[in-house]
Motif scaffolding. Structure first.
Motif, PDB file in Angstrom:
ATOM      1  N   VAL A  89       2.828   3.558  -3.328  1.00 58.18           N
ATOM      2  CA  VAL A  89       1.922   2.434  -3.101  1.00 58.18           C
ATOM      3  C   VAL A  89       2.465   1.545  -1.979  1.00 58.18           C
ATOM      4  O   VAL A  89       3.646   1.178  -1.972  1.00 58.18           O
ATOM      5  CB  VAL A  89       1.751   1.603  -4.394  1.00 58.18           C
ATOM      6  CG1 VAL A  89       0.854   0.402  -4.160  1.00 58.18           C
ATOM      7  CG2 VAL A  89       1.190   2.487  -5.518  1.00 58.18           C
ATOM      8  N   ALA A  90       1.596   1.202  -1.034  1.00 60.25           N
ATOM      9  CA  ALA A  90       2.000   0.325   0.073  1.00 60.25           C
ATOM     10  C   ALA A  90       1.562  -1.130  -0.192  1.00 60.25           C
ATOM     11  O   ALA A  90       2.352  -2.058  -0.070  1.00 60.25           O
ATOM     12  CB  ALA A  90       1.393   0.828   1.380  1.00 60.25           C
ATOM     13  N   TRP A  91       0.284  -1.292  -0.526  1.00 57.97           N
ATOM     14  CA  TRP A  91      -0.277  -2.628  -0.751  1.00 57.97           C
ATOM     15  C   TRP A  91      -1.211  -2.585  -1.950  1.00 57.97           C
ATOM     16  O   TRP A  91      -1.870  -1.567  -2.201  1.00 57.97           O
ATOM     17  CB  TRP A  91      -1.123  -3.093   0.448  1.00 57.97           C
ATOM     18  CG  TRP A  91      -0.383  -3.267   1.718  1.00 57.97           C
ATOM     19  CD1 TRP A  91      -0.131  -2.306   2.664  1.00 57.97           C
ATOM     20  CD2 TRP A  91       0.208  -4.467   2.214  1.00 57.97           C
ATOM     21  NE1 TRP A  91       0.564  -2.838   3.706  1.00 57.97           N
ATOM     22  CE2 TRP A  91       0.791  -4.167   3.467  1.00 57.97           C
ATOM     23  CE3 TRP A  91       0.293  -5.774   1.722  1.00 57.97           C
ATOM     24  CZ2 TRP A  91       1.451  -5.128   4.219  1.00 57.97           C
ATOM     25  CZ3 TRP A  91       0.949  -6.728   2.489  1.00 57.97           C
ATOM     26  CH2 TRP A  91       1.526  -6.404   3.718  1.00 57.97           C
ATOM     27  N   SER A  92      -1.288  -3.706  -2.658  1.00 59.41           N
ATOM     28  CA  SER A  92      -2.327  -3.893  -3.656  1.00 59.41           C
ATOM     29  C   SER A  92      -2.966  -5.256  -3.367  1.00 59.41           C
ATOM     30  O   SER A  92      -2.743  -5.834  -2.291  1.00 59.41           O
ATOM     31  CB  SER A  92      -1.751  -3.829  -5.067  1.00 59.41           C
ATOM     32  OG  SER A  92      -2.763  -3.992  -6.029  1.00 59.41           O
ATOM     33  N   THR A  93      -3.746  -5.739  -4.311  1.00 57.69           N
ATOM     34  CA  THR A  93      -4.380  -7.042  -4.114  1.00 57.69           C
ATOM     35  C   THR A  93      -4.441  -7.782  -5.439  1.00 57.69           C
ATOM     36  O   THR A  93      -4.129  -7.219  -6.494  1.00 57.69           O
ATOM     37  CB  THR A  93      -5.818  -6.908  -3.552  1.00 57.69           C
ATOM     38  OG1 THR A  93      -6.735  -6.730  -4.635  1.00 57.69           O
ATOM     39  CG2 THR A  93      -5.947  -5.744  -2.611  1.00 57.69           C
TER      40      THR A  93
END
Ligand SMILES: NC(=O)c1ccc[n+]([C@@H]2O[C@H](COP(=O)([O-])OP(=O)(O)OC[C@H]3O[C@@H](n4cnc5c(N)ncnc54)[C@H](OP(=O)(O)O)[C@@H]3O)[C@@H](O)[C@H]2O)c1
Length: 344
Positions: free
Chosen positions: A52-56
């Motif tokens: 995973v690189a980015w979530s929100t």
């Protein structure tokens, strides 16, 4: 759960050591939330493992992190309903290591271990490719809120809405879905009216493309079966009395795309708008939305959104900050979108 032997048979590598994750666990009638190491074999079944690189941070994530609503239906749970990342290991025919992918919904952070972790294992059928011209961070700045806003616009278009029909109201305007909805509608040539409970955000909403900003209070009074016809259509994040008032103010033949419950889950309306004005109430669900609709939505988000506006509405936090931010979003204090930097 995938055994080490299965993993070898699949020909890819799995995370070889514990990785960082936010974990919600049960504690009597309440819950605990902590940032801790999770063993790779705790990941749930799936045919694709993603770094995973980015979530929100979405409203639903806030509900899960604070335990305000029963979003989490399995403990322990890694919250986080969306991510972008790189395929690490796959036995799914559509995906190979190195592919950049997006995942929204499908029970992520609710029934399936979610996005606030360095690794996620999911079904390959849940994934869409990261659009080529979007950076991973941009994709998550749009995130589930933006993809839901696009689904709402698509639903209104299917109903026949065009800019010539009149102004479109966006409620919960300064939130994530609302902010992106304004940016999309303005770019498509609609006259947008933003309804907000935060009058201090009026300038921000105008910058996003709202022609007019009205106080939320205009939509929270006693609901009349029919009120003055003000809007051709609406995208509503609030539900409850707000949605009921909005329905009473839609012009003949118009429609409301209902996607949220920030004001409540109830809907104290009558059938008057439906049977006397032919108004349509269009339900929007991003979680189980069919993959073809998702691909169309993400393709349109790639090409039909002003990236500068998305950047202007986005703030960035680290994994360790999601608990505090989760409380703020539930309190209605977050403006626009929050991206969570994980491995990005
Ligand atoms: N259907 C789906 O698949 C789907 C997908 C994503 C999100 N959602 C839902 O859509 C809603 C918005 O999500 P989000 O991520 O954009 O959340 P958000 O960023 O917190 O935005 C919600 C906004 O609603 C307004 N609001 C807050 N409390 C309110 C109240 N009591 N009465 C009326 N308005 C209120 C606030 O905007 P102002 O201060 O500007 O009024 C707030 O910023 C949530 O209910 C979420 O669960 C649904």
């Amino acid at each position: 759960m995938q055994s080490p032997v299965e993993s070898l048979l699949r020909g890819g590598s799995e995370p070889s050591k514990p990785f960082r994750a936010v974990v919600i666990d049960k504690n009597g009638d309440g819950q605990t939330v902590s940032l801790k190491d999770v063993a790779p074999d705790e990941l749930m079944d799936g045919d694709v493992t993603v770094k995973v690189a980015w979530s929100t941070l979405n409203y639903k994530d806030g509900l899960a992190l604070t335990g305000t609503a029963p979003v989490v239906r399995r403990f322990p749970m890694i919250p986080g309903v969306d991510f972008v990342g790189t395929v690490d290991n796959s036995s799914h025919p559509a995906w190979k290591p190195g592919d950049k992918v997006i995942c929204n919904g499908w029970g992520l952070g609710e029934t399936h271990l979610g996005a606030y972790a360095e690794y996620a294992r999911v079904k390959g059928d849940w994934l869409v490719p990261l659009p080529t011209s979007l950076s991973p961070r941009e994709a998550m700045a749009i995130g589930t809120a933006g993809y839901t806003a696009m689904l709402a616009v698509m639903a209104l278009e299917r109903h026949g809405l065009t800019p010539a029909q009149g102004p479109v109201l966006v409620t919960g305007a300064a939130g994530g879905v609302g902010s992106v909805a304004i940016a999309i509608l303005a770019r498509l040539g609609y006259t947008v009216i933003a309804a907000t409970g935060r009058e201090g955000e009026a300038a921000y909403l105008r910058q996003l493309g709202a022609s007019e900003v009205i106080p939320r209070a205009e939509l929270t009074g006693k609901v009349r079966p029919l009120a003055k016809e003000r809007f051709a259509a609406a995208i509503d994040s609030a539900g409850s009395t707000v949605l009921a008032n909005v329905l009473s103010m839609i012009r003949y033949g118009g429609a409301v795309a209902a996607c949220g419950l920030a004001a409540g889950m109830d809907l104290p309306t009558s059938v008057a708008p439906f049977i006397l004005r032919g108004v349509a109430l269009l339900g929007i669900d991003s979680v189980m939305c069919p993959i073809e609709q998702r691909r169309i939505a993400w393709n349109r988000l790639e090409h039909e959104i002003d990236r500068l506006k998305i950047e202007a509405m986005t703030t960035e936090i680290w994994l360790a900050d999601v608990v505090e931010a989760g409380q703020r979003i539930v309190d209605g204090q977050v403006r626009g979108r929050i991206v969570v930097r994980i491995g990005g």
